[in-house]
Design an enzyme around this catalytic site. Structure first.
Site, mmCIF file in Angstrom:
data_model
loop_
_atom_site.group_PDB
_atom_site.id
_atom_site.type_symbol
_atom_site.label_atom_id
_atom_site.label_comp_id
_atom_site.label_asym_id
_atom_site.label_seq_id
_atom_site.Cartn_x
_atom_site.Cartn_y
_atom_site.Cartn_z
ATOM 1 N N HIS A 1 0.890 -1.144 -0.145
ATOM 2 C CA HIS A 1 0.072 0.079 -0.133
ATOM 3 C C HIS A 1 0.685 1.304 -0.053
ATOM 4 O O HIS A 1 2.152 1.177 -0.122
ATOM 5 C CB HIS A 1 -0.939 -0.200 1.270
ATOM 6 N N HIS B 1 4.130 1.303 2.000
ATOM 7 C CA HIS B 1 5.280 0.661 1.453
ATOM 8 C C HIS B 1 5.749 1.383 0.464
ATOM 9 O O HIS B 1 7.009 1.564 0.602
ATOM 10 C CB HIS B 1 4.850 -0.731 1.138
#
Lengths: 282, 282
Positions: free
Chosen positions: A34, A37
């Site tokens: 997501h 990251h």
């Protein structure tokens, strides 16, 4: 972006970068990526010549009743996201590649700061994290590795381990990425029902309210109890609501910078969040 | 030969070798060097471009009632021996340099094969060894590290750790160096009185006799008991006399290659030795 699934392949893919002494930035993940990251990858790209992301759902950091089998595995979507954000190399090994066929005898154990917070509710979890991260560091041999501040305790564990074992790299912690409504981004948010998803931002709201109360002079124990009350009323099952120093030492009152830590379940999924509260003496 | 006492100094001294991609051989020791250590250095010189020897009496691998304080420290003599045998760099850090001022939180723990032999009589010893060797590997970053086969269990622990943690180097075991009368060379031999020194070769003699008995068809348990009897009659206080496979798995009888292991005290000093016994089927 190259993808490698073996240690040998990874080494071959990194050989020319190593030979040219390019700096290697490394973002270890469990995939199901997501924006949180991706912010790590962007930070890595800023600071390093070559960025390696690993995706490995590490069995030894899950407890027997945890969600290892059901942890979301979305390699193809992850791969597209990483390519878009400019990742150079994706390392996606199998369990067999990481742990081989032999019985593993060695663990990296970080004590003290792993006895509290998530360490208390997830026994063995941080041994599993420290061990796999040491392995990944030795495989990738990065100059810098990037971790999210959402898993603050994990970040402290990795910092302690890196220092104590003289691992030859730098650790960078990257601020929590949040949804517009404040919910800390997490792969486990995908487990939430629509209704739970609407309730979930209460965690961050209660942390913000707590920060304001503390800075207005409210007592720490009262503030922590207020968070607990708020979460319980919103339907959360609380795992912990606690305060520690940023290096995870005990605090009794708000007389220095502290961190507020929450872990709570909303139905099945267990969500965590944290917030730094700066101490500003009068 | 250069001598460095700090990690920074070591890194500076190795910078040009690393830049030129020379292979680095590493021999970790606790000093008080004898011919056994020097044979490791010679082996390292054969296989590597640059040889680094560390001398560090590691406090965390000694038990509370062991000989840490009295362990022989003979840096100047060691330094001459190393220079003579062609060592390129001596790394002799202080305890402060290795462990700093902070509380150490991290240990490298190897389980299973550390529960037996010396692991049983020296609890915590192998955690201390695995932890300091991991640190030294990360500091020196050698291509190959060399260990004596006298500490066979230690060598197996290091091999397991290197494999399990994906440490990017090779481990080489070097045969035991012995005095002319067969006594395995050890820094602890220096603790022996003249009379004890004359008795000490009984360990190796009893191992050789045991090997012959086994290969002549004698039962393993009888052979082990014979070693015990011989040592006790010679005035040793036995710590253990046992047989395992070379990878430290249990054996009940002599139907495969086995290792015989002895640890015994002669007065204060505790001596260890081992011998491989090849199984030759009829």
């Amino acid at each position: 972006m190259k993808t490698e699934t073996t240690i040998q392949g990874l080494n071959a893919a990194l050989a020319s970068a190593r030979l040219a002494r390019k700096t290697i930035g490394f973002v270890p993940t469990m995939g199901n990526l997501h924006e949180g990251h991706l912010s790590l990858v962007r930070e890595a790209k800023k600071l390093c010549d070559v960025v390696v992301v690993s995706i490995f759902v590490n069995p030894i950091q899950f407890g027997p009743n945890e969600d290892y089998d059901n942890y979301p595995r979305t390699l193809e979507a992850d791969s597209h996201l990483l390519a878009d954000v400019g990742c150079d190399l994706l390392f996606a090994p199998t369990v067999q590649q990481m742990y081989g066929d032999h019985v593993r005898k060695t663990s990296v154990v970080v004590s003290g700061i792993t006895d509290l917070l998530c360490g208390q509710s997830r026994p063995g979890h941080f041994d599993g994290v420290a061990t796999v991260v040491t392995k990944l560091f030795n495989i990738v041999q990065p100059n810098t590795a990037f971790f999210g501040q959402k898993d603050w305790q994990q970040l402290e564990v990795i910092r302690a381990m890196t220092r104590d074992l003289n691992l030859p790299l730098d650790i960078v912690g990257v601020p929590i990425a949040r949804a517009e409504d404040g919910l800390a981004l997490s792969s486990r948010n995908g487990y939430l029902t629509e209704q739970q998803r609407q309730q979930a931002p209460v965690i961050y709201q209660s942390l913000l309210a707590a920060k304001q109360s503390l800075q207005s002079g409210e007592d720490l124990s009262v503030v922590l109890q207020n968070i607990r009350d708020t979460l319980q009323q919103a339907g959360f099952e609380i795992d912990y609501v606690e305060a520690y120093t940023p290096h995870l030492q005990s605090v009794q009152q708000f007389n220095q910078d502290i961190m507020l830590f929450v872990a709570a379940k909303l139905g099945q999924p267990r969500l965590i969040d944290n917030l730094l509260v700066k101490y500003i003496p009068n």
